[in-house]
Each structure stands twice: as structure tokens, then as C-alpha cells.
Design a protein around this motif. Structure first.
Motif, PDB file in Angstrom:
ATOM      1  N   THR A  34      36.610  90.861  94.626  1.00 28.80           N
ATOM      2  CA  THR A  34      35.749  92.005  94.334  1.00 28.80           C
ATOM      3  C   THR A  34      34.371  91.775  94.961  1.00 28.80           C
ATOM      4  O   THR A  34      33.799  90.696  94.823  1.00 28.80           O
ATOM      5  CB  THR A  34      35.585  92.199  92.818  1.00 28.80           C
ATOM      6  OG1 THR A  34      36.856  92.492  92.253  1.00 28.80           O
ATOM      7  CG2 THR A  34      34.619  93.339  92.503  1.00 28.80           C
ATOM      8  N   THR A  35      33.861  92.784  95.635  1.00 28.36           N
ATOM      9  CA  THR A  35      32.528  92.716  96.213  1.00 28.36           C
ATOM     10  C   THR A  35      31.607  93.682  95.476  1.00 28.36           C
ATOM     11  O   THR A  35      31.888  94.876  95.407  1.00 28.36           O
ATOM     12  CB  THR A  35      32.544  93.076  97.714  1.00 28.36           C
ATOM     13  OG1 THR A  35      33.406  92.175  98.405  1.00 28.36           O
ATOM     14  CG2 THR A  35      31.141  92.985  98.306  1.00 28.36           C
ATOM     15  N   ALA A  36      30.537  93.171  94.910  1.00 31.19           N
ATOM     16  CA  ALA A  36      29.522  93.998  94.253  1.00 31.19           C
ATOM     17  C   ALA A  36      28.307  94.057  95.168  1.00 31.19           C
ATOM     18  O   ALA A  36      27.775  93.018  95.560  1.00 31.19           O
ATOM     19  CB  ALA A  36      29.141  93.404  92.899  1.00 31.19           C
ATOM     20  N   SER A  37      27.884  95.251  95.513  1.00 34.01           N
ATOM     21  CA  SER A  37      26.796  95.422  96.481  1.00 34.01           C
ATOM     22  C   SER A  37      25.576  96.052  95.830  1.00 34.01           C
ATOM     23  O   SER A  37      25.692  97.017  95.070  1.00 34.01           O
ATOM     24  CB  SER A  37      27.255  96.300  97.653  1.00 34.01           C
ATOM     25  OG  SER A  37      28.355  95.714  98.320  1.00 34.01           O
ATOM     26  N   LEU A  38      24.421  95.496  96.121  1.00 30.53           N
ATOM     27  CA  LEU A  38      23.146  96.069  95.705  1.00 30.53           C
ATOM     28  C   LEU A  38      22.482  96.624  96.959  1.00 30.53           C
ATOM     29  O   LEU A  38      22.125  95.879  97.878  1.00 30.53           O
ATOM     30  CB  LEU A  38      22.262  95.002  95.050  1.00 30.53           C
ATOM     31  CG  LEU A  38      20.916  95.462  94.515  1.00 30.53           C
ATOM     32  CD1 LEU A  38      21.113  96.429  93.350  1.00 30.53           C
ATOM     33  CD2 LEU A  38      20.080  94.270  94.066  1.00 30.53           C
ATOM     34  N   ILE A  39      22.349  97.948  97.011  1.00 30.14           N
ATOM     35  CA  ILE A  39      21.842  98.603  98.217  1.00 30.14           C
ATOM     36  C   ILE A  39      20.455  99.167  97.948  1.00 30.14           C
ATOM     37  O   ILE A  39      20.265  99.979  97.036  1.00 30.14           O
ATOM     38  CB  ILE A  39      22.797  99.727  98.676  1.00 30.14           C
ATOM     39  CG1 ILE A  39      24.188  99.139  98.954  1.00 30.14           C
ATOM     40  CG2 ILE A  39      22.250 100.430  99.905  1.00 30.14           C
ATOM     41  CD1 ILE A  39      25.228 100.176  99.284  1.00 30.14           C
ATOM     42  N   LYS A  40      19.482  98.724  98.704  1.00 24.75           N
ATOM     43  CA  LYS A  40      18.107  99.206  98.604  1.00 24.75           C
ATOM     44  C   LYS A  40      17.836 100.148  99.766  1.00 24.75           C
ATOM     45  O   LYS A  40      17.954  99.779 100.932  1.00 24.75           O
ATOM     46  CB  LYS A  40      17.127  98.031  98.637  1.00 24.75           C
ATOM     47  CG  LYS A  40      15.674  98.440  98.520  1.00 24.75           C
ATOM     48  CD  LYS A  40      14.755  97.220  98.556  1.00 24.75           C
ATOM     49  CE  LYS A  40      13.301  97.624  98.476  1.00 24.75           C
ATOM     50  NZ  LYS A  40      12.410  96.441  98.544  1.00 24.75           N
ATOM     51  N   VAL A  41      17.502 101.384  99.448  1.00 25.93           N
ATOM     52  CA  VAL A  41      17.279 102.413 100.466  1.00 25.93           C
ATOM     53  C   VAL A  41      15.790 102.741 100.523  1.00 25.93           C
ATOM     54  O   VAL A  41      15.175 103.092  99.516  1.00 25.93           O
ATOM     55  CB  VAL A  41      18.088 103.689 100.155  1.00 25.93           C
ATOM     56  CG1 VAL A  41      17.839 104.736 101.221  1.00 25.93           C
ATOM     57  CG2 VAL A  41      19.572 103.366 100.056  1.00 25.93           C
ATOM     58  N   SER A  42      15.213 102.585 101.682  1.00 27.07           N
ATOM     59  CA  SER A  42      13.808 102.959 101.885  1.00 27.07           C
ATOM     60  C   SER A  42      13.729 103.938 103.040  1.00 27.07           C
ATOM     61  O   SER A  42      14.720 104.287 103.664  1.00 27.07           O
ATOM     62  CB  SER A  42      12.948 101.717 102.175  1.00 27.07           C
ATOM     63  OG  SER A  42      13.333 101.139 103.412  1.00 27.07           O
ATOM     64  N   GLU A  88      14.597 101.638 106.300  1.00 27.04           N
ATOM     65  CA  GLU A  88      15.762 100.786 106.468  1.00 27.04           C
ATOM     66  C   GLU A  88      16.633 100.791 105.213  1.00 27.04           C
ATOM     67  O   GLU A  88      16.220 101.239 104.149  1.00 27.04           O
ATOM     68  CB  GLU A  88      15.327  99.358 106.780  1.00 27.04           C
ATOM     69  CG  GLU A  88      14.470  98.741 105.686  1.00 27.04           C
ATOM     70  CD  GLU A  88      14.003  97.332 106.030  1.00 27.04           C
ATOM     71  OE1 GLU A  88      14.435  96.813 107.065  1.00 27.04           O
ATOM     72  OE2 GLU A  88      13.216  96.779 105.255  1.00 27.04           O
ATOM     73  N   VAL A  89      17.840 100.288 105.385  1.00 25.25           N
ATOM     74  CA  VAL A  89      18.772 100.111 104.268  1.00 25.25           C
ATOM     75  C   VAL A  89      19.129  98.632 104.173  1.00 25.25           C
ATOM     76  O   VAL A  89      19.584  98.036 105.152  1.00 25.25           O
ATOM     77  CB  VAL A  89      20.051 100.955 104.463  1.00 25.25           C
ATOM     78  CG1 VAL A  89      21.049 100.666 103.348  1.00 25.25           C
ATOM     79  CG2 VAL A  89      19.712 102.436 104.505  1.00 25.25           C
ATOM     80  N   GLU A  90      18.872  98.026 103.020  1.00 23.74           N
ATOM     81  CA  GLU A  90      19.192  96.621 102.801  1.00 23.74           C
ATOM     82  C   GLU A  90      20.408  96.516 101.889  1.00 23.74           C
ATOM     83  O   GLU A  90      20.479  97.162 100.850  1.00 23.74           O
ATOM     84  CB  GLU A  90      18.009  95.897 102.164  1.00 23.74           C
ATOM     85  CG  GLU A  90      16.749  95.901 103.021  1.00 23.74           C
ATOM     86  CD  GLU A  90      15.595  95.189 102.337  1.00 23.74           C
ATOM     87  OE1 GLU A  90      15.847  94.489 101.331  1.00 23.74           O
ATOM     88  OE2 GLU A  90      14.468  95.332 102.803  1.00 23.74           O
ATOM     89  N   ASP A  91      21.356  95.684 102.288  1.00 23.80           N
ATOM     90  CA  ASP A  91      22.600  95.522 101.543  1.00 23.80           C
ATOM     91  C   ASP A  91      22.729  94.061 101.117  1.00 23.80           C
ATOM     92  O   ASP A  91      22.776  93.165 101.956  1.00 23.80           O
ATOM     93  CB  ASP A  91      23.785  95.931 102.427  1.00 23.80           C
ATOM     94  CG  ASP A  91      25.100  95.885 101.670  1.00 23.80           C
ATOM     95  OD1 ASP A  91      25.085  95.543 100.483  1.00 23.80           O
ATOM     96  OD2 ASP A  91      26.134  96.184 102.283  1.00 23.80           O
ATOM     97  N   GLN A  92      22.757  93.832  99.789  1.00 21.86           N
ATOM     98  CA  GLN A  92      22.919  92.480  99.250  1.00 21.86           C
ATOM     99  C   GLN A  92      24.268  92.413  98.540  1.00 21.86           C
ATOM    100  O   GLN A  92      24.497  93.136  97.565  1.00 21.86           O
ATOM    101  CB  GLN A  92      21.793  92.175  98.275  1.00 21.86           C
ATOM    102  CG  GLN A  92      21.794  90.764  97.713  1.00 21.86           C
ATOM    103  CD  GLN A  92      21.412  89.729  98.747  1.00 21.86           C
ATOM    104  OE1 GLN A  92      22.257  88.970  99.187  1.00 21.86           O
ATOM    105  NE2 GLN A  92      20.156  89.712  99.142  1.00 21.86           N
ATOM    106  N   ASP A  93      25.181  91.588  99.024  1.00 18.66           N
ATOM    107  CA  ASP A  93      26.530  91.531  98.478  1.00 18.66           C
ATOM    108  C   ASP A  93      26.741  90.297  97.615  1.00 18.66           C
ATOM    109  O   ASP A  93      26.214  89.216  97.910  1.00 18.66           O
ATOM    110  CB  ASP A  93      27.571  91.522  99.602  1.00 18.66           C
ATOM    111  CG  ASP A  93      27.605  92.831 100.375  1.00 18.66           C
ATOM    112  OD1 ASP A  93      27.218  93.853  99.793  1.00 18.66           O
ATOM    113  OD2 ASP A  93      28.006  92.821 101.551  1.00 18.66           O
ATOM    114  N   THR A  94      27.503  90.476  96.539  1.00 23.88           N
ATOM    115  CA  THR A  94      27.978  89.368  95.714  1.00 23.88           C
ATOM    116  C   THR A  94      29.496  89.432  95.690  1.00 23.88           C
ATOM    117  O   THR A  94      30.067  90.466  95.357  1.00 23.88           O
ATOM    118  CB  THR A  94      27.425  89.463  94.277  1.00 23.88           C
ATOM    119  OG1 THR A  94      25.995  89.387  94.319  1.00 23.88           O
ATOM    120  CG2 THR A  94      27.972  88.337  93.403  1.00 23.88           C
TER     121      THR A  94
END
Length: 206
Positions: A9-17, A20-26
Motif C-alpha cells: 500500500t502506498t500512502a501519498s501526501l500531496i502538497k499543491v502550491s 509546484e506539486v510535491e508528492d511525499q510517499d509512504t
């Protein structure tokens, strides 16, 4: 939680500005059936545990198999979605409305339906006490403390809706409203003002 499931399972935290778009995956080992999003935590829930029936997390000392589910809590920690706590709890849920997070108390309320899968029980085992006849459903609202790395049982109602199963749960302020079903639709009101001692206030059969 050791899980024999071969899924990932991949949980993603996506920060949208604006720029840019930042994607942090766990990435977590194991598959999950449901996702509950609380005020602070994200809860991954696996109901159909893919373990062998003799796994000691699912079977008591008399080889009584019980329905259980695993829950992993994630939280946004400085821009990363990280696991903070996990546990295995009795029963299954109808849907994610059965859960409510109380972040100020570091607690999670869960309304579950559970039943014994074989007739033999051991009265000395707290998991099977009181004994549950084969195929007979029980319901319970439990509160777990997630302040540590493992869930700890904080409070629990008596069993209710014997032979029935939960069909609907709603939490409003410090009350939980639970509907069970078999032939009628009983409505239970549960007081959560003291999370260490949840109480069933009333029951209405419709």
C-alpha cells in the motif's frame, strides 16, 4: 503488524502550491480494505486478515477463531505521512462511519460486530469471555488509546444487539448513535463524555 498479505500500500501526501506539486510517499507492506480520515490521523483498516487460522493473534488458547481487523494510524509529521500507532481489534465494521477520532484525548472510538467461529470456548480467556455461541453476533463500542506505538484499550461498552449486526453509526459531539439489525432496527444511544467509561444510555426498537 506482521502481515502475510503480499500486497503493498502506498500512502501519498500531496502538497499543491501555485508553482509546484510535491508528492511525499509512504510505502507499507500489506493491503487494506478501508480508509478513515480523522481530524489529525489517517487510518488504514484491513478486515479480511490473510493469516493462517492457527495464527496466535486470531486464535485463543482453545483454538477459537475470531473475526479481527488490523488498523494502522498515519499522521502528517513535518510534511511526511508517517505511521504513529497500530493495533489488532476484535470484530469488523460496517463502514468507516463506525470510527471517530478524538485527537485531544488521543483516542479512537470503534463500533464493531463480532462473533465466535466455532462452538468451543475457554472461560479463562478474556477474548472469549463470556463465551459466544457459534454464529451468534455481538456488538460493542470500544475506545482505544493511540498515544503509544500500539493501540491500548481504554474503555468499552457492554455487548449489545445480541444476534444482530451493526448497520449504521453516527457520532454527534459526545454521543454515538448505533443501529443494529436482524428482524427489527434497534437504535442505541451511547454516552462518550467519559471515553474511559462509555455507557449505553437508551435503546429504541423500531
Amino acid at each position: 503488524i506482521n502481515d502475510l498479505d503480499q500486497s503493498v500500500t502506498t500512502a501519498s501526501l500531496i502538497k499543491v502550491s501555485a508553482s509546484e506539486v510535491e508528492d511525499q510517499d509512504t510505502v507499507l507492506l500489506g493491503g487494506f480494505d478501508k480508509l478513515y480520515v480523522g481530524p489529525q490521523g489517517f487510518y488504514l483498516i484491513k478486515e479480511r486478515l490473510n493469516w493462517f487460522y492457527w495464527d496466535d493473534r486470531l486464535v485463543n488458547s482453545s483454538n477459537v477463531f475470531y473475526q479481527r481487523m488490523s488498523i494502522i494510524r498515519l499522521e502528517n509529521k513535518n510534511g511526511a505521512l508517517l505511521p504513529t500507532s497500530a493495533g489488532i481489534v476484535n470484530g469488523t465494521i460496517h463502514n468507516v462511519w463506525a470510527l471517530k477520532e478524538f485527537p485531544e484525548n488521543k483516542s479512537l472510538a470503534i463500533a464493531t460486530t463480532f462473533s465466535g467461529q466455532v462452538e468451543e470456548t475457554n472461560p479463562d480467556d478474556p477474548i472469549s469471555s463470556p463465551p459466544i455461541p457459534f454464529g451468534e453476533n455481538r456488538n460493542q463500542l470500544s475506545v482505544y488509546d493511540f498515544s503509544g506505538t500500539s493501540f491500548a484499550l481504554k474503555g468499552q461498552t457492554p455487548e449489545f444487539g445480541i444476534t444482530e449486526d451493526i448497520r449504521s453509526v453516527r457520532y454527534i459531539d459526545d454521543r454515538a448513535y448505533v443501529v443494529t439489525f436482524k428482524n427489527t432496527d434497534p437504535l442505541y444511544t451511547i454516552d462518550l463524555s467519559n471515553l474511559a467509561d462509555p455507557k449505553i444510555l437508551s435503546e429504541l426498537k423500531v
